[in-house]
Each structure stands twice: as structure tokens, then as C-alpha cells.
Enzyme design. Structure first.
Site, mmCIF file in Angstrom:
data_model
loop_
_atom_site.group_PDB
_atom_site.id
_atom_site.type_symbol
_atom_site.label_atom_id
_atom_site.label_comp_id
_atom_site.label_asym_id
_atom_site.label_seq_id
_atom_site.Cartn_x
_atom_site.Cartn_y
_atom_site.Cartn_z
ATOM 1 N N TRP A 102 0.821 -1.215 0.000
ATOM 2 C CA TRP A 102 0.000 0.000 0.000
ATOM 3 C C TRP A 102 0.850 1.256 0.000
ATOM 4 C CZ3 TRP A 102 -4.406 -0.290 -2.141
ATOM 5 C CH2 TRP A 102 -5.124 -1.490 -2.083
ATOM 6 N N ASP A 170 -1.477 6.514 6.508
ATOM 7 C CA ASP A 170 -2.583 5.667 6.065
ATOM 8 C C ASP A 170 -2.906 4.681 7.194
ATOM 9 O OD1 ASP A 170 -4.270 3.834 4.903
ATOM 10 O OD2 ASP A 170 -3.024 3.471 3.132
ATOM 11 N N LYS A 194 -12.992 -1.600 6.831
ATOM 12 C CA LYS A 194 -12.312 -2.574 7.695
ATOM 13 C C LYS A 194 -12.808 -2.415 9.127
ATOM 14 C CE LYS A 194 -8.689 -1.899 4.404
ATOM 15 N NZ LYS A 194 -8.475 -3.177 3.731
HETATM 16 N N1 PMP Z 1 -4.416 1.536 2.111
HETATM 17 C C1 PMP Z 1 -4.477 0.384 2.796
HETATM 18 C C2 PMP Z 1 -3.535 0.178 3.941
HETATM 19 C C3 PMP Z 1 -5.413 -0.599 2.445
HETATM 20 O O1 PMP Z 1 -5.465 -1.738 3.120
HETATM 21 C C4 PMP Z 1 -6.291 -0.357 1.368
HETATM 22 C C5 PMP Z 1 -7.359 -1.345 0.960
HETATM 23 N N2 PMP Z 1 -7.180 -2.629 1.254
HETATM 24 C C6 PMP Z 1 -6.163 0.849 0.681
HETATM 25 C C7 PMP Z 1 -5.235 1.774 1.074
HETATM 26 C C8 PMP Z 1 -7.056 1.162 -0.506
HETATM 27 O O2 PMP Z 1 -8.314 1.423 -0.002
HETATM 28 P P1 PMP Z 1 -9.579 1.684 -0.919
HETATM 29 O O3 PMP Z 1 -9.909 0.396 -1.568
HETATM 30 O O4 PMP Z 1 -10.589 2.143 0.085
HETATM 31 O O5 PMP Z 1 -9.242 2.740 -1.896
#
Ligand code: PMP
Length: 358
Positions: A102, A170, A194
Site C-alpha cells: 500500500w 494511512d 475494515k
Molecule cells: N491503504 C491500505 C492500507 C489498504 O489496506 C487499502 C485497501 N485494502 C487501501 C489503502 C485502498 O483502499 P480503498 O480500496 O478504500 O481505496
């Protein structure tokens, strides 16, 4: 029909009590004769629901008064772009720590808008490099971290000290898992699917002095100043997701707030890691000091048994245990809504599987 223990990384389990309450309120919210999803976002009733959710989140996380809370669309991925667009101002560079999948996505999106200085990147994504080794740029507009890498299961064991450079983080897969000192951050963001509730929003907690520097080209829906002035209702927000998030915040307050939640989460994670460490059949790829409380990857000694493990787990009501396709193995996501008995059931299953197949 019995509910299963769903170890999905997100969308993920929502507390039963919250789902039941939503069910009770589905057709008629509080005598209005309407479902929340049918209400105008400008009406007094919905605005009161929305304001309460924001206030409860502020209370739960002890968010100081000089931070704005925004509920925005586009998920956490939307924020990968919104952050450079809103925070760069007249600076050209942003610092990013790369701790895994991520972080990498955040970096590649930021590269569209600025020069990215990767301050640290471990050879293997199973650890968080010590801050003393980071090569920061003193002129960076902000420093970005992914506090919990959902795929690799790596969580920061410390909050970085970044001096005058705002720390942007994040928290998608660890928000609300324990108390944190919000004042150490310039901005915290998280997708809702989550620990917060259904998919469809990002929560952004941003220090007021960082608002108001958006590039002229910034789309209005992700402009922090415009959204802050409009109480996150510049356009029609995801009203039902917002309401569900509010029910989760209320529920977490009722069960004792984040101290209590942290106590349960720590116990759940500890017993699962202990079961993994004590076995000769399962192993954790993550260094002990940065193992996530929320996402627990583990590997079977014989990977040819992966498919059987997943199939048999499913027969036992334990679902979505496959690791992310990019890393393989297994991953148990044990967010707030995963009850401790769900973790106990997983451990018992793992022990039985090892006894019969290992
Ligand atoms: N950052 C992290 C740490 C994630 O786990 C995720 C999704 N699994 C995201 C960003 C992306 O999130 P979204 O699908 O809500 O755009």
C-alpha cells in the site's frame, strides 16, 4: 443461518449488534417512516445523524479541536491523490516510507503530482526500518507512512518524529484498533471498509493549518477546504455508509472505548501469533516487533496443502483465509468485529489441521 467467522481484509466483519440495529431501523428510522438511505442529506434528520457520527468519532479517538474530520468519497485510494494535491502548496517534494504494497501504491499515485523521495525501504517487506536510518528531505511538504500494511501484516511499532514536517499516515487497516495520539500527526486517513463499517468512504483527520493550500487543479470533491466548509457535503455523500459508521462508533463507545478495544485486540493477536510460533508447521513471515494486530499472515510448511487448508477451514465456518494473491500463504484479518471466539476457533482448527495433515 449461522454466521461465519470472516477473516477478510476488507470489506470485513461488522459487529452483529450493529447489523441488528441497522436491520431494526431499516424501514423506519426513529418514527420517521423512512429508511436512512431514503433521507435527503440536507434534511434536519439526516444532518443530526451525520453530526452525531462525527462527534462520536472525535470523542472515541480523542481528536483535538484543531483537527477537522472529513468523510470523503474515493476510498483510501482517492486520498493517495488528494494528499499531494492538498498538501504540497509551493513545495515540490514529499517524503514517503515504503513498507509494502500500500505504500507502493501511494507512492506511484503521488508521483503524478510531485517528486517523491523514498526515505526508507527494507530489502524485504517484513519490517519497519528504524527511523535513524531514514534519509529525509528537510524541504519535504510532508512525510507519508502506511501505519499498517494490510497485505504484508507489518505495523509501525512507533510513531515517527518528523519535527516541522507534517506526518501523514494511512491508517486504513488499523484505525480504531487502539488509542493513538492524534496530535503527533498532520493527517490520518482510512478507508471505511475494515474497522469502520461498509465500503464507500474515507475518513480524513487533518490539522486545520494544513487546509487551504490545494492546487488550483484539485477536483472540488477532494479539496479539503471546500469539503471542510461544506461539512463533507459538497455533493451527496454516501449517506448510508456514514450512518453505519456512526452505529459502529456508538457501539465502540458503549463497549468501553478504544482502551477496551485495544485490550481485546492485543489478546486476540497475541494468542494467534503464539499458536503460530509454537508450531513447527505454521510460521509468521513478519519480524516480531512489527507484527500487525489486525492482519496476521502465516505460512504453511508445505504449501501444497494451502488449498486443502482453505477448503477445510471453510467447512468449519472460517472464511477468506487465503493470503493476498501477490504474496500467497494465509492471512487472518482480525479487525475489531472479529470476536475472540472466532480467533479461538481458528487456532483450534489450525492445531487440528496440523495434527492430521502436518
Ligand atoms: N491503504 C491500505 C492500507 C489498504 O489496506 C487499502 C485497501 N485494502 C487501501 C489503502 C485502498 O483502499 P480503498 O480500496 O478504500 O481505496
Amino acid at each position: 443461518m449461522a454466521r461465519v467467522y470472516n477473516f477478510s481484509a476488507g470489506p470485513a466483519m461488522v459487529p452483529d449488534a450493529v447489523l441488528k440495529r441497522a436491520q431494526e431501523e431499516m424501514l423506519d428510522w426513529n418514527g420517521t417512516g423512512m429508511s436512512v438511505m431514503e433521507m435527503s442529506h440536507r434534511g434536519k434528520t439526516y444532518v443530526s445523524i451525520a453530526e452525531k457520527a462525527m462527534a462520536d468519532l472525535r470523542d472515541l479517538m480523542a481528536i483535538p479541536a484543531n483537527y477537522k474530520i472529513l468523510f470523503l468519497q474515493g476510498g483510501a485510494t482517492g486520498q493517495f491523490a488528494a494528499i499531494p494535491l492538498n498538501l504540497l502548496g509551493d513545495k515540490k517534494v514529499a517524503d514517503y516510507v515504503n513498507t509494502g504494497s500500500w505504500s507502493k501504491k501511494a507512492i506511484s499515485e503521488a508521483k503524478k503530482y510531485c517528486q517523491v523521495n523514498v526515505v526508507a525501504e527494507p530489502a524485504k517487506f517484513n519490517t519497519v526500518p528504524e527511523q535513524a536510518e531514514w534519509k529525509v528531505n528537510p524541504d519535504a511538504a510532508y512525510l507519508h507512512t502506511c501505519h499498517n500494511e494490510t497485505i504484508e501484516g507489518v505495523e509501525f511499532p512507533f510513531i515517527p518524529e518528523t519535527g516541522d514536517v507534517p506526518l501523514v499516515s494511512d491508517f486504513s487497516s488499523t484505525i480504531l484498533s487502539r488509542p493513538i495520539d492524534v496530535s503527533k500527526f498532520g493527517l490520518i486517513y482510512a478507508g471505511t471498509q475494515k474497522n469502520i463499517g461498509p465500503a464507500g468512504m474515507a475518513v480524513v483527520i487533518v490539522r486545520e493549518d494544513l487546509i487551504g493550500k490545494a492546487a488550483a487543479s484539485t477536483p472540488s470533491v477532494i479539496d479539503y477546504k471546500l469539503q471542510s466548509e461544506a461539512d463533507s457535503m459538497l455533493n451527496t455523500p454516501p449517506t448510508y455508509t456514514w450512518y453505519m459508521a456512526g452505529l459502529v462508533f456508538e457501539y465502540l463507545k458503549e463497549i468501553g472505548g478504544l482502551e477496551k478495544v485495544a485490550e481485546i485486540n492485543q489478546r486476540k493477536a497475541q494468542k494467534l501469533y503464539q499458536a503460530i510460533d509454537q508450531s513447527n508447521f505454521y510460521s509468521s513471515p513478519v519480524e516480531p516487533n512489527c507484527r500487525s494486530w489486525m492482519n496476521v499472515p502465516f505460512i504453511l510448511a508445505d504449501s501444497s496443502l494451502d488449498k486443502t487448508f482453505i477448503e477445510e477451514a471453510k467447512k468449519n465456518g472460517l472464511e477468506t483465509l487465503a493470503g493476498h494473491r501477490s504474496v500467497g500463504g494465509m492471512r487472518a484479518s482480525i479487525y475489531n468485529a472479529m470476536p475472540e471466539v472466532g480467533v479461538d476457533a481458528l487456532i483450534s482448527f489450525m492445531q487440528e489441521f496440523e495434527r492430521t495433515r502436518g
